[in-house]
Design an enzyme around this catalytic site. Sequence first.
Site, PDB file in Angstrom:
ATOM      1  N   ASP A  11       0.875  -1.171   0.000  1.00 52.59           N
ATOM      2  CA  ASP A  11       0.000   0.000   0.000  1.00 52.59           C
ATOM      3  C   ASP A  11       0.909   1.217   0.000  1.00 52.59           C
ATOM      4  O   ASP A  11       1.605   1.467   0.980  1.00 52.59           O
ATOM      5  CB  ASP A  11      -0.899  -0.005   1.241  1.00 52.59           C
ATOM      6  CG  ASP A  11      -1.962   1.081   1.187  1.00 52.59           C
ATOM      7  OD1 ASP A  11      -1.744   2.108   0.490  1.00 52.59           O
ATOM      8  OD2 ASP A  11      -2.998   0.929   1.845  1.00 52.59           O
ATOM      9  N   ILE A  15       1.037   3.730   6.373  1.00 54.10           N
ATOM     10  CA  ILE A  15       0.174   3.727   7.562  1.00 54.10           C
ATOM     11  C   ILE A  15      -0.829   4.867   7.435  1.00 54.10           C
ATOM     12  O   ILE A  15      -0.466   6.027   7.387  1.00 54.10           O
ATOM     13  CB  ILE A  15       1.008   3.914   8.849  1.00 54.10           C
ATOM     14  CG1 ILE A  15       2.030   2.783   8.985  1.00 54.10           C
ATOM     15  CG2 ILE A  15       0.082   3.947  10.070  1.00 54.10           C
ATOM     16  CD1 ILE A  15       3.001   2.985  10.141  1.00 54.10           C
ATOM     17  N   HIS A  16      -2.098   4.487   7.333  1.00 62.37           N
ATOM     18  CA  HIS A  16      -3.164   5.488   7.293  1.00 62.37           C
ATOM     19  C   HIS A  16      -4.301   4.922   8.124  1.00 62.37           C
ATOM     20  O   HIS A  16      -4.158   3.849   8.706  1.00 62.37           O
ATOM     21  CB  HIS A  16      -3.579   5.789   5.844  1.00 62.37           C
ATOM     22  CG  HIS A  16      -3.875   4.568   5.049  1.00 62.37           C
ATOM     23  ND1 HIS A  16      -5.131   4.011   4.978  1.00 62.37           N
ATOM     24  CD2 HIS A  16      -3.070   3.761   4.325  1.00 62.37           C
ATOM     25  CE1 HIS A  16      -5.082   2.924   4.233  1.00 62.37           C
ATOM     26  NE2 HIS A  16      -3.848   2.744   3.825  1.00 62.37           N
ATOM     27  N   GLY A  17      -5.406   5.613   8.205  1.00 64.84           N
ATOM     28  CA  GLY A  17      -6.499   5.227   9.102  1.00 64.84           C
ATOM     29  C   GLY A  17      -6.822   3.747   9.154  1.00 64.84           C
ATOM     30  O   GLY A  17      -6.850   3.139  10.215  1.00 64.84           O
TER      31      GLY A  17
END
Length: 166
Positions: A11, A15-17
């Site tokens: 991805d 690091i995201h929600g």
Amino acid sequence: MSMDIRLVRIDDRLIHGQVSTVWTKITRVNRILVVSDSVAKNDMHKTLLKQAAPPGVIVSVITVRKMVAIANDSKFDSFKAMLLFTNPHDVVTVVKNGARIKSINIGGMSYSEGKKMITNAVAVNKEDVRAFQYLHQQGIELEIRKVSSDSKVNMMNLLKKEGMLE
């Protein structure tokens, strides 16, 4: 023995929600290893990623070479790890150097020139397809899911349907 790799995810948002909340809960990891040479060189990006970590989860940003070095090192047996990659090529390098990976979740690969959108979140070019073919030939499951509640889409079936397999 070696580290307990509970999720390998490609991805390019890292690091995201979704990652920091849902995936870490489901996989019950205590470590997120961001494996990226370019991110490892970028102090600002590293700091932001570490701040985005959910409580109780330690984030380390490491180079591909470092991941190769620690993948089968018993010093890291306590790691219940999520590995985050920005692209499939780095995963190939890690696998070719002995890391044992059973499944890869593809969450997001941004569009750029020369890439083709195959889902609303995943764009690939010929080099990406070759990397995925290699990983598939190693018996690694390749599943596309942006979020854990999405149903799994088989990457190879989708590439075949899109006419991208040679």
